[in-house]
Design a protein around this motif. Structure first.
Motif, short mmCIF file in Angstrom:
data_model
loop_
_atom_site.label_atom_id
_atom_site.label_comp_id
_atom_site.label_asym_id
_atom_site.label_seq_id
_atom_site.Cartn_x
_atom_site.Cartn_y
_atom_site.Cartn_z
N THR A 281 0.85 -1.18 0.00
CA THR A 281 0.00 0.00 0.00
C THR A 281 0.88 1.24 0.00
OG1 THR A 281 -0.07 0.27 2.41
CG2 THR A 281 -1.68 -1.25 1.40
N HIS A 282 0.27 2.41 -0.08
CA HIS A 282 1.05 3.65 -0.04
C HIS A 282 1.68 3.89 1.32
CE1 HIS A 282 -2.90 4.90 1.46
NE2 HIS A 282 -2.30 5.94 2.01
N PHE A 283 1.25 3.11 2.34
CA PHE A 283 1.87 3.21 3.66
C PHE A 283 3.19 2.44 3.73
CE2 PHE A 283 -2.63 4.00 4.80
CZ PHE A 283 -2.48 5.20 5.47
N GLY A 284 3.44 1.57 2.77
CA GLY A 284 4.68 0.81 2.77
C GLY A 284 4.72 -0.27 3.82
N ASP A 285 3.58 -0.91 4.08
CA ASP A 285 3.54 -1.96 5.09
C ASP A 285 4.24 -3.25 4.64
OD1 ASP A 285 1.88 -0.68 7.17
OD2 ASP A 285 0.34 -0.69 5.61
N GLY A 286 4.42 -3.39 3.34
CA GLY A 286 4.98 -4.65 2.84
C GLY A 286 3.92 -5.68 2.54
N PHE A 287 2.66 -5.30 2.62
CA PHE A 287 1.54 -6.16 2.23
C PHE A 287 0.36 -5.26 1.87
CE2 PHE A 287 1.44 -5.70 6.86
CZ PHE A 287 0.14 -5.29 7.11
N TRP A 288 -0.55 -5.80 1.06
CA TRP A 288 -1.74 -5.09 0.67
C TRP A 288 -2.91 -5.55 1.54
CZ3 TRP A 288 -6.56 -6.64 -0.84
CH2 TRP A 288 -7.40 -5.66 -1.39
N TYR A 289 -3.84 -4.64 1.82
CA TYR A 289 -5.05 -5.02 2.54
C TYR A 289 -6.21 -4.19 2.01
CZ TYR A 289 -4.03 -0.76 5.19
OH TYR A 289 -3.75 0.54 5.54
N GLU A 290 -7.41 -4.72 2.18
CA GLU A 290 -8.61 -4.03 1.72
C GLU A 290 -9.01 -2.95 2.72
OE1 GLU A 290 -13.26 -4.94 0.39
OE2 GLU A 290 -11.98 -6.57 1.12
#
Length: 498
Positions: free
Chosen positions: A144-153
Motif C-alpha cells: 500500500t502507499h503506507f509501505g507496510d509490505g503487504f496489501w489489505y482491503e
C-alpha cells in the motif's frame, strides 16, 4: 420495541466535548493518562436536565471507543477513547442519563478499524506469523502507499480504514462479545451500525440474535426487557434488504432526508409527499409500511439544516414534517436552536458540522432568547421543537399510524396519520398541515370536515396573539367545514374528535 415510541438526540462526543482531533500516540501512556484525566465524557451529564425537558428518550452517541482520530478508525472496541475519559467515566455517565429516563444508543463500527487497531498492529509486526492475519483481507504479494509490505482491503478504497473479515469466526466472536460487554458492563441500550450497507449479511443475522438475547434481559431500571434496537446506516437502495425480521430493526431514511430540505428550497412539496407516499402510503406497492425508519433533518455527516435551507423561516415547516411523518425522529445536537454548520472538504471536512458546544442551562426552555440563531443558547425554535416532540410522543397515530397525503401543492402539504383501535386503545387520527409560503393559504378538502383538537399551532406571527387573534391556538377545539387557513410559514397538528 422501545425505540419506536421515542425521539433520538444524536451527539458526536469527540466534537461536542472539545477533544483534540488526533489521539495521543499508542505508546505514549503519559499523554493518554493526561487526556483521560480530563473526564470529558462526564460533561454529558450536564446535558441531562435539558434533554429531559426537551423530551428526548435516547441519545445516539457517535464513536466513543479508542481510535486514531475521528472515532471510526478504532484502536480497541473495549476501551473508551482516552480523549473522552475512562470506562468508569462512561458507565457513570450512562447511569446518570438512565436516572433521567434517557437511554443510550452507541455507534458500532464493525465494518472496519483503524491502522492503530491492536490486531492489525500485530500483523504489521509479525506478518505471516501473526495469528490475526486472517482478521483482515490481506495479500502479502502486494503493498500500500503506507509501505507496510503487504496489501489489505480498506473501506471503499480508504486504507486508513482497515476492513475486517466478517466471515472469520474469531472476528465475529470478538465483535459479539464486545456488544455483550457494552450492554452488561457499560449499560448501553442499543446500537447504530456504521455503514450497515457494507456489512456481511450473515454477520448481521448473528448480531440480530445477540440483540434479541440482550433485549430480553432486564432493562436499566430493572423492568422487563423491551428490546435492544439495531439501527443501520443505509444510504440508498431497498431498505427492506436489511430492515427485516432477521436483521435490523430500523435504518436511516436518507431518501426523505433529501426530500425534506429540497422540498422547501425548491418550493416543491410534491417531492417529500411523493417519497412519503412511496414509502409509507396505503397502496399495495408502497414499500415500507409498518417499518420505523430513522428520520432526520441533518447529522454528523451532512450540512446542518439551518445552513442548507435558503429561507430560515422554513425551519418550522421542515421540523413540522419531520415530527409528523412516520419514523423515529432524530435531532442532531444544537440544530434544535438553529446551529449552523457547512460540510467542507479535505482532512478536516467535518469539523464545522461537529462543533464543541456547552450544555444549555438547566432552565434553557423556560428562558428563551429571540431569533433563529442562539449562539449555543436555546431560542424560540427550541421551544417549538420541544412542543413538537412532546405532541408526537403522546400520540399513537404519530408514532405508529398509517400515512396518507390529503392535499399537495407546490408550497403546502396536508397529510394524515391514522391509528386504528387496538385492544383498549381508541382509534386516533391526526392531520399535519404545513405552509411553506410567506402568505396565508386556505386548504380545501372533505377531510377537513368535523371537530378537531389543536395539538400544535405554530407560525411566526402566531407567536404574538395580538398579530393573529383568530388563529387557532394549542388546545383549541375547531369545527371545520371543508377548509382550513394557514398563516405564512404556519404548521398545524389537528386531532379529530368524536
Amino acid at each position: 420495541m422501545w425505540a419506536f415510541d421515542t425521539t433520538l438526540y444524536q451527539i458526536y462526543p469527540l466534537g461536542m466535548l472539545g477533544c483534540p482531533f488526533d489521539a495521543p500516540a499508542i505508546d505514549d501512556d503519559a499523554a493518554q493518562e493526561e487526556q483521560a484525566s480530563l473526564h470529558r465524557v462526564r460533561h454529558l451529564i450536564d446535558w441531562t436536565p435539558y434533554l429531559g425537558k426537551l423530551g428526548v428518550g435516547a441519545i445516539l452517541l457517535n464513536p466513543v471507543f479508542s481510535s486514531d482520530t475521528h472515532g471510526y478508525n478504532t484502536r480497541d472496541m473495549l476501551t473508551i477513547d482516552c480523549r473522552l475519559g475512562t470506562n468508569q467515566d462512561f458507565k457513570e455517565t450512562v447511569d446518570a442519563l438512565h436516572a433521567c429516563g434517557v437511554r443510550v444508543v452507541l455507534d458500532a463500527v464493525f465494518n472496519h478499524v483503524g491502522r492503530g487497531f491492536w490486531a492489525f498492529r500485530d500483523v504489521q509486526e509479525k506478518r505471516w506469523e501473526s495469528p490475526y492475519k486472517d482478521w483482515f483481507n490481506i495479500s502479502f504479494d502486494g503493498d500500500t502507499h503506507f509501505g507496510d509490505g503487504f496489501w489489505y482491503e480498506g473501506w471503499e478504497g480508504n486504507q486508513d480504514l482497515v476492513k475486517l473479515n466478517l466471515r472469520n469466526p474469531a472476528v465475529i466472536d470478538y465483535l459479539l462479545d464486545a456488544v455483550r460487554m457494552w450492554k452488561r458492563e457499560l449499560g448501553v441500550d442499543g446500537l447504530r451500525l456504521d455503514v450497515a450497507y457494507s456489512l456481511d449479511r450473515d454477520f448481521v443475522k448473528r448480531l440480530h440474535q445477540v440483540a434479541g438475547e440482550l433485549g430480553a434481559e432486564p432493562r436499566f431500571d430493572g423492568e422487563a426487557g423491551d428490546g435492544f434496537p439495531l439501527i443501520g446506516e443505509v444510504l440508498h437502495g431497498d431498505y427492506n434488504l436489511i430492515v427485516n425480521d432477521e436483521m435490523l430493526d430500523s435504518c436511516t431514511n436518507y431518501e426523505c432526508y433529501k426530500g425534506l430540505y429540497s422540498s422547501f428550497n425548491s418550493m416543491n412539496m410534491f417531492e417529500i409527499a411523493h417519497s412519503l407516499h412511496r414509502q409509507f402510503g396505503g397502496d399495495p406497492w408502497c414499500i415500507y409500511r409498518g417499518k420505523h425508519l430513522v428520520s432526520f433533518a441533518d447529522n454528523h455527516d451532512v450540512t446542518r439544516l439551518a445552513s442548507i435551507l435558503t429561507c430560515t423561516e422554513h425551519l418550522r415547516g421542515a421540523y413540522g414534517v419531520l415530527f409528523g411523518m412516520p419514523g423515529i425522529p432524530c435531532l442532531y445536537y444544537g440544530s434544535e436552536w438553529g446551529q449552523l454548520g457547512q460540510k467542507g472538504t479535505g482532512y478536516l471536512a467535518d469539523v464545522e458540522i461537529r462543533p464543541q458546544l456547552d450544555a444549555p442551562a438547566a432552565d434553557a426552555l423556560e428562558h428563551l432568547a429571540a431569533g433563529w440563531e442562539g449562539g449555543g443558547a436555546p431560542n424560540q425554535l427550541t421551544a417549538y421543537i420541544c412542543e413538537l416532540n412532546h405532541v408526537r410522543r403522546a400520540s399513537r397515530a404519530l408514532c405508529h399510524g398509517t400515512y396518507r397525503n390529503v392535499v399537495i401543492t407546490n408550497k403546502q402539504l396536508l397529510f394524515e396519520r391514522d391509528a386504528a383501535a387496538e385492544g383498549e386503545q381508541a382509534p386516533e387520527r391526526v392531520l399535519v398541515a404545513v405552509n411553506a409560503e410567506d402568505c396565508p393559504f386556505t386548504l380545501n378538502d372533505g377531510t377537513l370536515n368535523g371537530r378537531f383538537e389543536v395539538l400544535l399551532a405554530s407560525a411566526p406571527c402566531a407567536d404574538d396573539p395580538n398579530a393573529a387573534p383568530d388563529y387557532p391556538q394549542t388546545g383549541d377545539l375547531l369545527k371545520l367545514e371543508g377548509s382550513l387557513t394557514l398563516l405564512p410559514y404556519g404548521v398545524l397538528y389537528l386531532r379529530r374528535t368524536m
